[in-house]
Scaffold this active site. Structure first.
Site, mmCIF file in Angstrom:
data_model
loop_
_atom_site.group_PDB
_atom_site.id
_atom_site.type_symbol
_atom_site.label_atom_id
_atom_site.label_comp_id
_atom_site.label_asym_id
_atom_site.label_seq_id
_atom_site.Cartn_x
_atom_site.Cartn_y
_atom_site.Cartn_z
ATOM 1 N N CYS A 1 2.988 6.223 -24.386
ATOM 2 C CA CYS A 1 2.267 5.065 -24.098
ATOM 3 C C CYS A 1 0.955 4.933 -24.438
ATOM 4 O O CYS A 1 0.323 5.927 -23.774
ATOM 5 C CB CYS A 1 2.567 4.731 -22.601
ATOM 6 S SG CYS A 1 1.750 3.089 -22.134
ATOM 7 N N GLU B 1 12.127 -9.811 11.113
ATOM 8 C CA GLU B 1 11.041 -9.815 10.006
ATOM 9 C C GLU B 1 10.141 -10.933 10.249
ATOM 10 O O GLU B 1 10.318 -12.212 10.597
ATOM 11 C CB GLU B 1 11.928 -10.206 8.671
ATOM 12 C CG GLU B 1 11.135 -10.699 7.522
ATOM 13 C CD GLU B 1 10.229 -9.531 6.896
ATOM 14 O OE1 GLU B 1 9.081 -9.957 6.551
ATOM 15 O OE2 GLU B 1 10.610 -8.257 6.691
ATOM 16 N N CYS C 1 -4.093 2.886 -17.555
ATOM 17 C CA CYS C 1 -3.139 1.966 -16.448
ATOM 18 C C CYS C 1 -2.920 2.803 -15.067
ATOM 19 O O CYS C 1 -3.168 2.272 -14.041
ATOM 20 C CB CYS C 1 -1.858 1.685 -17.348
ATOM 21 S SG CYS C 1 -0.759 0.756 -16.149
ATOM 22 N N ASP D 1 12.107 0.046 8.279
ATOM 23 C CA ASP D 1 11.801 0.130 6.691
ATOM 24 C C ASP D 1 10.578 -0.355 6.504
ATOM 25 O O ASP D 1 10.404 -1.509 5.950
ATOM 26 C CB ASP D 1 12.927 -0.301 5.781
ATOM 27 C CG ASP D 1 12.667 -0.044 4.172
ATOM 28 O OD1 ASP D 1 11.632 0.814 3.864
ATOM 29 O OD2 ASP D 1 13.292 -0.430 3.395
ATOM 30 N N CYS E 1 2.342 4.853 -14.668
ATOM 31 C CA CYS E 1 3.429 5.693 -14.583
ATOM 32 C C CYS E 1 2.843 7.134 -14.937
ATOM 33 O O CYS E 1 2.862 7.482 -16.026
ATOM 34 C CB CYS E 1 4.420 5.410 -15.610
ATOM 35 S SG CYS E 1 3.549 4.827 -17.119
ATOM 36 N N CYS F 1 5.726 -2.625 -21.642
ATOM 37 C CA CYS F 1 5.472 -1.484 -21.005
ATOM 38 C C CYS F 1 7.157 -0.832 -20.785
ATOM 39 O O CYS F 1 8.176 -1.521 -20.626
ATOM 40 C CB CYS F 1 5.075 -1.690 -19.583
ATOM 41 S SG CYS F 1 5.240 -0.667 -18.229
ATOM 42 N N TYR G 1 11.510 -4.870 10.245
ATOM 43 C CA TYR G 1 11.111 -4.908 8.722
ATOM 44 C C TYR G 1 12.330 -5.427 8.018
ATOM 45 O O TYR G 1 12.197 -4.825 6.764
ATOM 46 C CB TYR G 1 10.365 -3.763 8.485
ATOM 47 C CG TYR G 1 9.187 -3.242 9.499
ATOM 48 C CD1 TYR G 1 7.929 -3.722 9.452
ATOM 49 C CD2 TYR G 1 9.546 -2.242 10.554
ATOM 50 C CE1 TYR G 1 7.067 -3.152 10.169
ATOM 51 C CE2 TYR G 1 8.520 -1.757 11.400
ATOM 52 C CZ TYR G 1 7.210 -2.470 11.199
ATOM 53 O OH TYR G 1 6.337 -2.100 11.817
ATOM 54 N N GLN H 1 13.969 -4.036 -2.999
ATOM 55 C CA GLN H 1 13.739 -2.848 -3.605
ATOM 56 C C GLN H 1 13.397 -3.087 -5.121
ATOM 57 O O GLN H 1 14.272 -3.627 -5.914
ATOM 58 C CB GLN H 1 14.723 -1.679 -3.163
ATOM 59 C CG GLN H 1 14.559 -1.257 -1.865
ATOM 60 C CD GLN H 1 13.560 -0.479 -1.516
ATOM 61 O OE1 GLN H 1 12.753 0.006 -2.343
ATOM 62 N NE2 GLN H 1 13.603 -0.035 -0.149
ATOM 63 N N CYS I 1 8.453 4.552 2.391
ATOM 64 C CA CYS I 1 7.955 4.637 0.799
ATOM 65 C C CYS I 1 6.695 5.318 0.877
ATOM 66 O O CYS I 1 6.141 5.294 -0.386
ATOM 67 C CB CYS I 1 7.851 3.152 0.300
ATOM 68 S SG CYS I 1 6.885 2.098 1.061
#
Length: 387
Positions: free
Chosen positions: A3, A262, A9, A310, A12, A88, A241, A212, A337
């Site tokens: 890439c 939520e 960027c 979460d 990744c 991308c 959440y 997700q 996460c």
């Protein structure tokens, strides 16, 4: 895997590492955090993603000009500079095709780009959401004002070329802010939402609803969470959440009742819609901040057998942990996460008497340095005093 802009960027950062190298680096990172926080937790498993490119179901791009020619792309790391990241590798092919077409149309229709410095111009961002199982697509134009010249022509051209586009929304963001979306929106085409299939259920969501990023890994994550909780038919569950209700809906068939909490009103609307369209009758949703709800539950001595959280990357709050533990649930399932905020919160849970002995890692974000964690906490047994 090559890439041209990967170093600029930063989206990744593990692009050129083998899958084994990626997983090892992620596992080592989490292990170092466990040791730094003096937690007695072992890393049980790290679950690899089968699909490690073209997996992102949500994409936000910005636009800029080079010698009068408009180009699209992601923002360079830690900046507001758009780097030319055409096609991308993390985006589904159809999403890249739509972005390229929008970029050409903006040039031909002479749509003015928003200028952050002067506050002038129209188009700020384009957001695209893609339902992998159903192939439905949502396009969101984020503009600085309601007036959107050529929008009818753009909608007609896009929907004619891409029948997968089921809805197009205009979101109006007139504020000087780096936050992409604001509350005001206009549905230009379709119903304002799309529907995917997840864990055998129809899941509908809007432009601002949490869903997700990696659909395949999401199914694995939720099945793993369900296995770890090992719910009984008479147990009650609190899903905090909860977003569009996906986790609670997957748990509902295994327990007596689920309550989802939520604060995002759009997400709660779709959570209720998802329960109804999947004929799940033992779940209800409350629009409220999760910490505030937990404090109210403690105040009224509301009991739950299991609590699920979460939270976003910043983790949960000290007040949430204290109130959750005060309710004395049999088990608490934490999906995170961000391992750094997870470890901080696990320390707080430990102080309140809830311990975890292992963490499972799910590679929700291949080719990046991010990792999803799943932890089951249970109440610590009181130490016996020997006479």
């Amino acid at each position: 895997m090559k890439c041209k802009v990967s170093k600029i960027c930063g989206g990744c950062s593990y692009l050129n590492l083998s899958m084994e190298q990626q997983l090892n680096k992620k596992k080592e990172y989490v292990q170092s955090l466990i040791e730094q926080n003096h937690l007695k937790i072992k890393i049980d498993d790290i679950y690899q993603a089968q699909l490690d490119t073209h997996y992102r179901n949500k994409v936000i791009v910005g636009f800029a000009k080079d010698k009068g020619v408009i180009y699209s792309g992601l923002y360079a790391a830690h900046s507001h500079r758009v780097c030319h990241s055409e096609n991308c590798l993390m985006h589904p092919d159809i999403v890249n095709e739509i972005i390229n077409e929008i970029t050409k149309m903006m040039q031909s229709m002479k749509i003015e780009l928003y200028n952050e410095r002067t506050g002038t111009g129209l188009l700020r961002h384009v957001l695209i959401r893609y339902a992998h199982k159903t192939d439905e697509i949502m396009v969101v134009f984020v503009t600085s004002q309601k007036m959107f010249p050529s929008r009818r022509n753009m909608v007609n051209a896009l929907t004619s070329k891409f029948p997968q586009i089921k809805t197009i929304v205009q979101n109006i963001n007139s504020r000087k802010t780096s936050i992409v979306l604001q509350d005001e929106s206009i549905v230009l085409y379709g119903d304002g939402y799309i529907t995917d299939e997840l864990c055998g259920m129809k899941i509908s969501f809007g432009y601002d609803s949490f869903y997700q990023i990696h659909s395949d890994q999401c199914e694995f994550l939720y099945n793993l969470a369900k296995t770890k909780l090992h719910l009984e038919p008479n147990e009650t569950v609190l899903d905090t959440y909860c977003g569009t209700g996906t986790i609670g809906l997957t748990m509902a068939s295994s327990c007596k009742k689920v309550t989802g909490v939520e604060r995002n009103p759009e997400a709660v609307y779709f959570a209720k819609k998802n329960a109804k369209q999947n004929k799940v009758n033992n779940i209800n949703f409350v629009q409220m901040d999760s910490t505030q709800y937990m404090k109210e539950a403690q105040k009224h001595h509301t009991k739950y057998d299991a609590i699920i959280l979460d939270p976003p990357r910043q983790g949960t709050t000290k007040e949430f942990v204290e109130s959750a533990c005060a309710l004395s649930p049999k088990k608490i399932l934490y999906i995170s996460c961000d391992p750094k905020t997870l470890m901080r919160d696990l320390q707080q849970f430990r102080r309140c008497g809830y311990l975890a002995n292992k963490v499972d890692l799910v590679d929700m974000f291949p080719r990046t340095d991010h990792i999803e964690s799943v932890v089951l906490l249970t109440k610590a047994k009181p130490k016996t005093i020997r006479k």
